[in-house]
Design a protein around this motif. Sequence first.
Motif, PDB file in Angstrom:
ATOM      1  N   HIS A 162      -5.406   3.098  -4.361  1.00  0.00           N
ATOM      2  CA  HIS A 162      -5.314   2.828  -2.695  1.00  0.00           C
ATOM      3  C   HIS A 162      -6.196   4.172  -2.439  1.00  0.00           C
TER       4      HIS A 162
ATOM      5  N   ASP B 257       0.859  -1.286   0.142  1.00  0.00           N
ATOM      6  CA  ASP B 257      -0.013   0.022   0.031  1.00  0.00           C
ATOM      7  C   ASP B 257       1.039   1.054  -0.049  1.00  0.00           C
ATOM      8  N   ASP B 258       0.210   2.445  -0.182  1.00  0.00           N
ATOM      9  CA  ASP B 258       0.683   3.641  -0.024  1.00  0.00           C
ATOM     10  C   ASP B 258       1.764   3.956  -0.650  1.00  0.00           C
TER      11      ASP B 258
ATOM     12  N   HIS C 252      -7.463   3.129   1.687  1.00  0.00           N
ATOM     13  CA  HIS C 252      -6.525   3.603   2.660  1.00  0.00           C
ATOM     14  C   HIS C 252      -7.483   4.243   3.775  1.00  0.00           C
ATOM     15  N   GLU C 253      -6.780   4.027   4.958  1.00  0.00           N
ATOM     16  CA  GLU C 253      -7.532   4.043   6.284  1.00  0.00           C
ATOM     17  C   GLU C 253      -8.875   3.785   6.110  1.00  0.00           C
TER      18      GLU C 253
HETATM   19 ZN   LIG Z   1      -2.825   2.965   3.196  1.00  0.00          ZN
END
Ligand SMILES: [Zn+2]
Length: 281
Positions: A118, A71-72, A163-164
Amino acid sequence: MARKNSGTARKLIFLIVVCAAGVALWMGGCDKIASKFRSKTKTQPAKKEKVARRAPPSTSVPGPKLAIILDDLGNDKEAAEAVFALHYPLTISVLPYHAHSTEIAEEAQRRGLEVMLHLPMRAIANETPEGHQLEAGMSSEALARELTGMLESVPTADGVNNHEGSLATADAKLMGELMPLLKQRDLFFVDSRTTAATVAFEEAERAGVRSGFRNVPFLDDVQDVAAIRKELELAMRGAKEKGAAIAIGHPHAETLRALKEELPRAQAEGVRLVLVSELVK
Ligand SMILES: [Zn+2]
């Protein structure tokens, strides 16, 4: 004598037929190559269009499967290069609107990795909000507009994960409006499961979106190589027990080192590393 002649004639006719078939086949092949070239030249100048790309179906291959999503990505080109250099079939999930989002997404696809958007979603604490994120209570027009913009920023995405989103993924109305938009675009969805209260996977299934969820612990909540190796072992065990596991980590140096050390073991243990699109149903 006559018999001998007719035999020779038959052989000659046979030879002509074989030659003609050969030429026809060859021309057919040329035609295919030409049409491939035509379609290539036709689509090449088009702006960043999403290239439909599906991992080869492997449902017939028996044995446990493990998909790892990192991710990210989006900000750090070096981190992306380090992921590419691992040469494993990994899935990367790219945050939209970061300095290198589009570039990384496109390069990853060229390198044969799978790309996901994401998708930033509102967390309960909301300590580090992204510039653009899905909010509970936003209008359906705003939701569609945000999603469109984000997908333009990550144009090679085959799927989406959150994401989150500890607040947003628990909001049935928001998730219920998001999923049909993914369905329309033929995108799959993976619930990162950042809260036990999430309804994202259920809503994805309800909308007929190919979907899955993270079903083993996050790999690198503790950024320490030994700890991440342990989580990877758990993920492999999870794959063996459940038949398939979806794990999520991040492109931290420690995570990449642990992957480098552990992934050869996965193969040796008969756990097959696959792109996440192979595990969504
Ligand atoms: Zn994330």
